[in-house]
Design a protein around this motif. Sequence first.
Motif: not given
Length: 265
Positions: A183, A186-187, A190-191, A193-194, A215-216, A219, A223
């Motif tokens: 978890t 994942m946080i 996500t950061l 990737i953005i 990477s996606v 994710w 997920g």
Amino acid sequence: MYAALPCALLAILLYLAGGIWQACVLGRKTEPNPALIRSTGLVASALHAVTLYVMIYKGAGTYNLGILETLSLVCWVMTLLTLLASLMTPLIAATAVLLPLSAISLVTLAGLPASLNYSHFPPGVLAHIAGSILAFSLFAIAAAQACLIALQDRALKTKRLRGIIQVLPPLTQMERMLFALITLGMIFLTLAIISGALFVFDSSAEYLTSKVLLSVLAWLIFGALLWQRQSSGWRGRRAARWTLIGMGVLILAYISSRLILDTTP
């Protein structure tokens, strides 16, 4: 490197001492002493941090992030996170692997020719790099945890409860820690990737395209694992297997980008 060599050598010795001690604990050759392992590892991590600072930061916002420097930085983050988390969670067993791994990363950093990959990174790119390293480190710790869970699950099903299995926490506790790590990973992924999409991504750069796609994909795998955990109660070897698959994709993301970058004229 010469300025940081004493710190690196002392860190290597402390890492190896702590790792060997914890390995003896897992092999039931000596009594557990988490406080000793933790304090030894934290002192070594502080010396490791000094070494990395000398090797990586070159002043005026310029950094040297070659392969060896990056790998050693990842090992340092993994070890530090594990040692700090072990204050509240059953992660101290992982130091039997992580402490020697950090020692090896310092040996290669000190023993091999230094890379000269100086770059000036704006804040957005630094945020992407930090997020990527934290995500990779957390997932790597989760992968180590997954291996222990798979071993523990197999031992319980075959009723071979000797050796390392006897010193590990209960399986349910190990699984809770695994999904907590995923978890958090994942946080940060996500950061990463953005921030990568905002500050780094260039569609004309082939090495970045492959890295982003993989990477996606990682994710999506992690997920889906978290979703299946909540909806279908995935656990044990199945959860461990998908954790290792996701980690494998993340490793491919880094390797593929480096290979394409190194072969691009």
